[in-house]
Design a protein around this motif. Structure first.
Motif, mmCIF file in Angstrom:
data_model
loop_
_atom_site.group_PDB
_atom_site.id
_atom_site.type_symbol
_atom_site.label_atom_id
_atom_site.label_comp_id
_atom_site.label_asym_id
_atom_site.label_seq_id
_atom_site.Cartn_x
_atom_site.Cartn_y
_atom_site.Cartn_z
ATOM 1 N N ASP A 84 57.074 51.251 53.576
ATOM 2 C CA ASP A 84 57.825 52.113 52.663
ATOM 3 C C ASP A 84 57.016 53.272 52.108
ATOM 4 N N PHE A 85 55.679 53.128 52.086
ATOM 5 C CA PHE A 85 54.843 54.176 51.489
ATOM 6 C C PHE A 85 53.774 54.709 52.439
ATOM 7 N N GLY A 86 53.727 54.190 53.667
ATOM 8 C CA GLY A 86 52.815 54.728 54.678
ATOM 9 C C GLY A 86 51.345 54.468 54.428
ATOM 10 N N ILE A 87 51.012 53.391 53.696
ATOM 11 C CA ILE A 87 49.611 53.048 53.418
ATOM 12 C C ILE A 87 49.173 51.986 54.430
ATOM 13 N N ARG A 88 48.279 52.330 55.320
ATOM 14 C CA ARG A 88 47.963 51.462 56.460
ATOM 15 C C ARG A 88 47.128 50.234 56.107
ATOM 16 N N ARG A 89 46.161 50.390 55.236
ATOM 17 C CA ARG A 89 45.305 49.247 54.855
ATOM 18 C C ARG A 89 45.342 49.106 53.340
ATOM 19 N N PRO A 90 46.416 48.564 52.809
ATOM 20 C CA PRO A 90 46.589 48.518 51.356
ATOM 21 C C PRO A 90 45.617 47.574 50.651
ATOM 22 N N LYS A 91 45.132 48.041 49.513
ATOM 23 C CA LYS A 91 44.273 47.228 48.644
ATOM 24 C C LYS A 91 45.100 46.766 47.445
ATOM 25 N N VAL A 92 45.102 45.466 47.214
ATOM 26 C CA VAL A 92 45.938 44.888 46.160
ATOM 27 C C VAL A 92 45.073 44.131 45.157
ATOM 28 N N ALA A 93 45.281 44.401 43.862
ATOM 29 C CA ALA A 93 44.583 43.703 42.790
ATOM 30 C C ALA A 93 45.534 42.731 42.107
ATOM 31 N N LEU A 94 45.047 41.531 41.798
ATOM 32 C CA LEU A 94 45.827 40.554 41.054
ATOM 33 C C LEU A 94 45.289 40.440 39.635
ATOM 34 N N LEU A 95 46.190 40.462 38.665
ATOM 35 C CA LEU A 95 45.785 40.283 37.270
ATOM 36 C C LEU A 95 45.760 38.803 36.925
ATOM 37 N N GLY A 96 44.867 38.437 36.013
ATOM 38 C CA GLY A 96 44.744 37.040 35.599
ATOM 39 C C GLY A 96 45.958 36.559 34.829
ATOM 40 N N ILE A 97 46.178 35.257 34.880
ATOM 41 C CA ILE A 97 47.307 34.666 34.167
ATOM 42 C C ILE A 97 46.999 34.550 32.676
ATOM 43 N N ASN A 98 45.790 34.141 32.364
ATOM 44 C CA ASN A 98 45.377 33.918 30.981
ATOM 45 C C ASN A 98 44.532 35.078 30.456
ATOM 46 N N PRO A 99 44.346 35.184 29.137
ATOM 47 C CA PRO A 99 43.444 36.198 28.591
ATOM 48 C C PRO A 99 42.062 36.076 29.233
ATOM 49 N N HIS A 100 41.469 37.196 29.585
ATOM 50 C CA HIS A 100 40.151 37.233 30.231
ATOM 51 C C HIS A 100 40.109 36.383 31.495
ATOM 52 N N SER A 101 41.255 36.279 32.170
ATOM 53 C CA SER A 101 41.374 35.473 33.395
ATOM 54 C C SER A 101 40.884 34.042 33.173
ATOM 55 N N ASP A 131 38.479 32.947 31.234
ATOM 56 C CA ASP A 131 37.075 32.750 30.839
ATOM 57 C C ASP A 131 36.479 31.485 31.452
ATOM 58 N N ASN A 132 36.620 31.395 32.783
ATOM 59 C CA ASN A 132 36.087 30.252 33.536
ATOM 60 C C ASN A 132 36.584 28.911 33.010
ATOM 61 N N GLY A 133 37.830 28.875 32.633
ATOM 62 C CA GLY A 133 38.437 27.614 32.229
ATOM 63 C C GLY A 133 38.446 27.346 30.745
ATOM 64 N N VAL A 134 37.800 28.200 29.969
ATOM 65 C CA VAL A 134 37.743 27.984 28.516
ATOM 66 C C VAL A 134 39.122 28.200 27.888
ATOM 67 N N ILE A 135 39.845 29.242 28.351
ATOM 68 C CA ILE A 135 41.148 29.590 27.778
ATOM 69 C C ILE A 135 42.298 28.980 28.577
ATOM 70 N N GLY A 136 42.080 28.712 29.849
ATOM 71 C CA GLY A 136 43.114 28.140 30.701
ATOM 72 C C GLY A 136 42.571 27.928 32.105
ATOM 73 N N LYS A 137 43.117 26.968 32.808
ATOM 74 C CA LYS A 137 42.596 26.612 34.124
ATOM 75 C C LYS A 137 43.339 27.258 35.291
ATOM 76 N N GLU A 138 44.481 27.882 35.007
ATOM 77 C CA GLU A 138 45.325 28.390 36.099
ATOM 78 C C GLU A 138 44.615 29.426 36.972
ATOM 79 N N ASP A 139 43.823 30.290 36.355
ATOM 80 C CA ASP A 139 43.162 31.338 37.133
ATOM 81 C C ASP A 139 42.156 30.751 38.122
#
Length: 348
Positions: A197-214, A216-224
């Motif tokens: 749809d946008f003609g980008i051949r090798r797209p780079k995609v970033a994922l945002l963390g689920i919890n604050p500060h992703s 913090d290595n499990g301190v705030i949440g384990k989902e990340d």
């Protein structure tokens, strides 16, 4: 070539008590828009006449009974209903919801039958559209049922594109809804859309963390750590340009988003707040992953200004141009794909 083909652009009017008709009419009051597409509005002559007269918008239109009868160079209105709706600007009424559904269903039917090429939807009210034959939280879910493919709510602007892992899901339910299958599916939809749809051949995609500060290595949440990171590593190892998870609180303020072709947010507000802050009035809601093209403006019914002639039609206009651009890109991509397949068959 494709630039000279007049694209048939279907439009559902949304909530008649909101600003939908206003932004539609303001967009096409500029006759130059007819050089880019043939607009086909799904409503009725009387409804559009009332709206344009009330709002003082000078437009001429061609009334038709079927989308297939649309005339290039004119604004076309398909007479979906014969009744005269009781329009109460600024009010959320059941009647307005019924007519919003009628417009949408008829437009989607025309889209499925190839009577229109793309669909642009004006804003609806998610509460008053609920009915026995329409039990969906919004456009995206309904279109996912009616059109082939797996849908993704994809907010797009010139330099910013944000998809959502979970869209119209309560914040408290979002973490539980995120699983490896969902992540892989949404990433692949984004990658395919960026390419096709946008003609980008090798797209780079970033994922945002689920919890604050992703988390913090499990301190705030384990989902990340337990859900996001393993899937990102797996897809990265398989050759996908997928990165993260990034802490959402600093990702946009530091302009980190500029390094990626798209961002995948964990839940609705995590993606929509920065998107609307950075792109409001120029942003477009695109339903990626489907067999047909659908876009909409990045705002709602705006009851507070409905009927006052104050609505800004910039986002709706962008939705029109984005739908046209995506349709052309997708058609060109399909043509290239068909050529490659034909060459492969010839070699055999």
């Amino acid at each position: 070539m494709l630039e000279n083909v007049k694209i048939r652009l279907g439009i559902s009017v949304g909530d008649l008590n909101g600003i939908g008709c206003e932004v539609i009419l303001k967009t096409f009051a500029d006759s130059r828009m007819l050089d880019f597409c043939t607009p086909i509005i799904f409503a009725s002559n009387k409804t559009i006449s009332f709206q344009k007269n009330t709002l003082g918008i000078e437009v001429k239109y061609n009334g038709i009974n079927e989308a297939s009868k649309a005339i290039d160079g004119k604004i076309n209105v398909v007479n979906v209903w014969k009744e005269v709706p009781n329009i109460q600007f600024g009010e959320a009424t059941e009647e307005a919801g019924r007519f919003a559904i009628k417009s949408l269903k008829k437009a989607v039917e025309a889209l499925k039958n190839d009577e229109i090429d793309v669909l642009v939807t004006a804003p609806i009210n998610k509460n008053n559209i609920q009915a026995e034959d329409f039990d969906f939280p919004g456009h995206t879910d309904y279109l996912a049922q009616e059109l082939q493919g797996e849908s993704l709510m994809f907010m797009v602007a010139d330099k910013l594109k944000i998809g959502l892992l979970t869209d119209h899901v309560a914040v408290k339910d979002a973490p539980a809804a995120i699983n490896p299958i969902l992540i892989r599916t949404k990433v692949r939809i984004i990658e395919k859309s960026l390419l096709m749809d946008f003609g980008i051949r090798r797209p780079k995609v970033a994922l945002l963390g689920i919890n604050p500060h992703s988390g913090d290595n499990g301190v705030i949440g384990k989902e990340d750590n337990e859900v996001l990171k393993p899937v990102i590593k797996e897809m990265s190892d398989a050759g996908h340009l997928v990165f993260g998870p990034y802490s959402a609180d600093s990702f946009f303020g530091s302009d980190m988003y500029m390094k990626f072709d798209a961002i995948l947010a964990a839940y609705h507000d995590q993606g929509l707040i920065p998107f609307k802050t950075l792109s409001f009035g120029k942003g477009v809601n695109f339903t990626a992953g489907l067999s047909k093209v659908r876009t909409s403006p990045d705002h709602g019914t705006a009851y507070e200004i409905a009927g006052k002639g104050k609505a800004d039609h910039s986002s709706f206009k962008e939705a029109v141009f984005t739908a046209i651009e995506i349709y052309r890109n997708r058609t060109e991509h399909q043509g290239l794909t068909d050529n490659v397949l034909q060459k492969q068959r010839t070699r055999r």
